[in-house]
Design a protein around this motif. Structure first.
Motif, PDB file in Angstrom:
ATOM      1  N   PRO A  58      10.841   5.618  -3.957  1.00  0.00           N
ATOM      2  CA  PRO A  58      11.097   7.021  -3.650  1.00  0.00           C
ATOM      3  C   PRO A  58       9.852   7.951  -3.140  1.00  0.00           C
ATOM      4  O   PRO A  58      10.089   8.908  -2.542  1.00  0.00           O
ATOM      5  N   ARG A  59       8.726   7.480  -3.589  1.00  0.00           N
ATOM      6  CA  ARG A  59       7.667   7.949  -3.039  1.00  0.00           C
ATOM      7  C   ARG A  59       6.402   7.578  -2.958  1.00  0.00           C
ATOM      8  O   ARG A  59       5.828   6.720  -3.768  1.00  0.00           O
ATOM      9  N   LEU A  60       5.913   7.313  -1.599  1.00  0.00           N
ATOM     10  CA  LEU A  60       4.809   6.690  -1.326  1.00  0.00           C
ATOM     11  C   LEU A  60       3.613   7.426  -0.861  1.00  0.00           C
ATOM     12  O   LEU A  60       2.783   8.088  -1.354  1.00  0.00           O
ATOM     13  N   GLY A  61       3.792   7.723   0.583  1.00  0.00           N
ATOM     14  CA  GLY A  61       2.686   8.766   1.156  1.00  0.00           C
ATOM     15  C   GLY A  61       1.489   8.263   1.597  1.00  0.00           C
ATOM     16  O   GLY A  61       1.013   6.968   1.300  1.00  0.00           O
ATOM     17  N   ASP A  62       0.633   9.036   2.226  1.00  0.00           N
ATOM     18  CA  ASP A  62      -0.627   8.634   2.664  1.00  0.00           C
ATOM     19  C   ASP A  62      -1.601   8.323   1.579  1.00  0.00           C
ATOM     20  O   ASP A  62      -2.222   9.224   1.320  1.00  0.00           O
ATOM     21  N   GLY A  63      -1.688   7.028   1.171  1.00  0.00           N
ATOM     22  CA  GLY A  63      -2.703   6.934  -0.044  1.00  0.00           C
ATOM     23  C   GLY A  63      -4.069   6.457   0.472  1.00  0.00           C
ATOM     24  O   GLY A  63      -4.895   6.768  -0.473  1.00  0.00           O
ATOM     25  N   ARG A  64      -4.226   6.216   1.519  1.00  0.00           N
ATOM     26  CA  ARG A  64      -5.715   6.145   1.837  1.00  0.00           C
ATOM     27  C   ARG A  64      -6.029   6.770   3.480  1.00  0.00           C
ATOM     28  O   ARG A  64      -7.103   6.578   3.730  1.00  0.00           O
ATOM     29  N   ALA A  65      -5.145   7.662   3.734  1.00  0.00           N
ATOM     30  CA  ALA A  65      -5.134   8.161   5.326  1.00  0.00           C
ATOM     31  C   ALA A  65      -5.220   9.530   5.229  1.00  0.00           C
ATOM     32  O   ALA A  65      -4.206  10.089   4.391  1.00  0.00           O
ATOM     33  N   ILE A  66      -5.986  10.480   5.730  1.00  0.00           N
ATOM     34  CA  ILE A  66      -5.895  11.748   5.672  1.00  0.00           C
ATOM     35  C   ILE A  66      -5.975  12.167   7.442  1.00  0.00           C
ATOM     36  O   ILE A  66      -6.792  11.977   7.977  1.00  0.00           O
ATOM     37  N   THR A  67      -4.774  12.930   7.670  1.00  0.00           N
ATOM     38  CA  THR A  67      -4.689  13.370   8.830  1.00  0.00           C
ATOM     39  C   THR A  67      -5.859  14.405   9.265  1.00  0.00           C
ATOM     40  O   THR A  67      -5.709  15.741   8.378  1.00  0.00           O
ATOM     41  N   ILE A  68      -6.624  14.809  10.089  1.00  0.00           N
ATOM     42  CA  ILE A  68      -7.686  15.695  10.273  1.00  0.00           C
ATOM     43  C   ILE A  68      -7.165  16.580  11.185  1.00  0.00           C
ATOM     44  O   ILE A  68      -7.659  17.883  11.142  1.00  0.00           O
TER      45      ILE A  68
END
Length: 479
Positions: free
Chosen positions: A88-98
């Motif tokens: 149910p919850r993953l998300g960007d664990g190593r990526a950051i949109t700049i």
């Protein structure tokens, strides 16, 4: 004259339209960062000046250690089915949109730093990336583009002095990834499964407005949106199959709504044709084997369809999904025929191609070398330069000669066309590992893999299957 970093036109459309998609987070800069390689073609597409590569501000930009006006830093929420099980919850664990920027040709690009530290979605991880996985993604994304397969791309890769703990201690790295959009199936799943239906609708409307704008004023735009995703996905998977590419982790959170190859983890290119080939040694049940990929694409689209059920009636979702197998098969057949230098489709083509693939299974000929050799095949010669000719191959060449009789192109034209679609070089796992083991090879490896149809006689050995020392190389989800 190219722009400097401070002159970039930051648009940030997604963040402005759907701020609920992101959790604000600051990147963690690498210590003692060093620039390993820059994709100058992408640099130019962004409108940047090549002279800035040596500027300290460029390295700071790649390291997330900057404060240019117009940037934002966000990790996005998403969920997804991992190996068939909903998380149910993953998300960007190593990526950051700049940021998102617009160039002078009105093209929009989202920029992500991958490996730039902890985010709210890092779970038990550290948010960092190691040199090993970063080089694999950097090389592969450029290589897939050269093979004309839709993909996310990368602007540059840097390395750092920080220790990162995986199966062993490794060094840190960041890749600046670039794509028109990084929206995944999992983004839509997250808002559907958490019953945030207004947010889901906003996200769909944003995607249609910006990436599927031909439908933006159509009363059935949601159906047309889904139909386009199905079509793009089917064609993407056909492209993968045609070059023998295994993704390795085809979870729904690794699926792009734009039909791009997304998230290069334990991918691999086959040596000989084997439907049961599994490139991810963490995939113990073979869910994401080469032969399973097309049906997994269909399954993942079904999960996306369920996420869109509040916007698209079941009958339209079902009817749309039923188009996937035919779109895939037509495209896959077209690509294989093109690899064979056959352009006038015949009623017996499906049987002809099935016989060819069965022959490749039985003979265990190298898949890439076979088609490259076939690109110079002289009709009725019954031999392919550099390829062994077992009886099964000779029998198939009989049918190939008969099929060539139905074509109208000359042999010279056929050879020229085939040499442009059958690469001499493919990014085999051992080649990526060579670059990982010796970083000085990265520039040449990049040059060859972005021009894989060129002869490159000085690295002729790179066209061969893995040498013995790399024969048992395996890749997992660890990165």
């Amino acid at each position: 004259m190219g722009k400097k970093l401070a002159d970039l036109h930051f648009t940030n459309r997604l963040y402005k339209s759907a701020p609920f998609l992101f959790a604000k987070v600051n990147p963690t800069a690498l210590s003692n960062p060093k620039l390993l390689h820059v994709n100058t073609q992408m640099l130019h597409r962004l409108g940047l000046d090549e002279s800035m590569i040596g500027n300290p501000s460029f390295l700071r930009f790649l390291n997330g250690d900057l404060d240019f006006e117009g940037l934002f830093f966000g990790a996005s929420f998403y969920s997804g089915h991992q190996f068939g099980h909903y998380v149910p919850r993953l998300g960007d664990g190593r990526a950051i949109t700049i940021a998102e920027i617009k160039n002078d040709y009105n093209e929009h690009f989202e920029l992500q730093l991958k490996g730039s530290g902890l985010t709210p979605f890092s779970r038990m991880g550290d948010g960092k990336a190691v040199v090993r996985s970063s080089i694999r993604e950097y090389l592969a994304s450029a290589h897939m583009k050269a093979l004309s397969i839709p993909t996310t791309e990368a602007l540059a890769i840097i390395t750092g002095a920080d220790d990162v703990y995986r199966e062993e201690v490794e060094k840190s790295s960041i890749v600046l990834r670039v794509a028109e959009s990084f929206l995944r199936f999992g983004h839509f799943q997250y808002f559907a499964h958490t019953n945030q239906l207004e947010e889901l609708k906003t996200l769909v409307e944003f995607a249609i407005e910006n990436y599927f704008s031909a439908y933006k004023d159509h009363p059935n735009r949601y159906v047309l949106f889904f139909q386009d995703i199905v079509k793009r996905t089917a064609k993407l998977f056909a492209g993968w199959q045609s070059v023998g590419f295994c993704h390795g982790v085809l979870n729904t959170d690794n699926m792009s709504i734009l039909g791009l190859t997304l998230d290069y983890g334990p991918y691999g290119f086959i040596n000989h044709f084997d439907q049961d080939h599994v490139c991810n040694h963490s995939d113990h049940e073979g869910r994401y084997s080469l032969g399973n990929q097309p049906s997994i694409g269909m399954w993942n689209l079904q999960m996306l369809g369920i996420a869109l059920e509040s916007l698209i009636p079941e009958v339209d979702r079902k009817r749309t999904l039923e188009t996937y197998p035919q779109i895939f098969l037509v495209e896959y057949r077209r690509l294989l025929l093109e690899k064979c230098g056959l352009y006038k489709q015949q009623a017996e083509d499906e049987d002809f191609l099935r016989t060819m693939l069965n022959m490749l299974v039985f003979t265990e000929l190298d898949y890439t070398q076979f088609f490259r050799g076939l690109s110079r095949y002289e009709k009725d010669s019954k031999k392919i330069a550099g390829i062994e000719t077992p009886e099964n191959l000779i029998n198939w060449l009989d049918s190939y000669d008969a099929r060539l009789n139905l074509e109208e192109t000359t042999q010279a034209d056929r050879h020229a066309k085939m040499l442009l679609v059958n690469p001499k070089f493919i990014l085999r796992n051992y080649l990526a590992q060579m670059a990982i083991d010796d970083l000085s090879l990265v520039p040449k490896m990049y040059e060859v893999m972005t021009n894989p149809f060129t002869e490159w006689s000085e690295v002729e050995e790179w066209a061969a299957p893995a040498p013995l020392k790399y024969r048992n190389l395996s890749v997992s989800c660890s990165s």
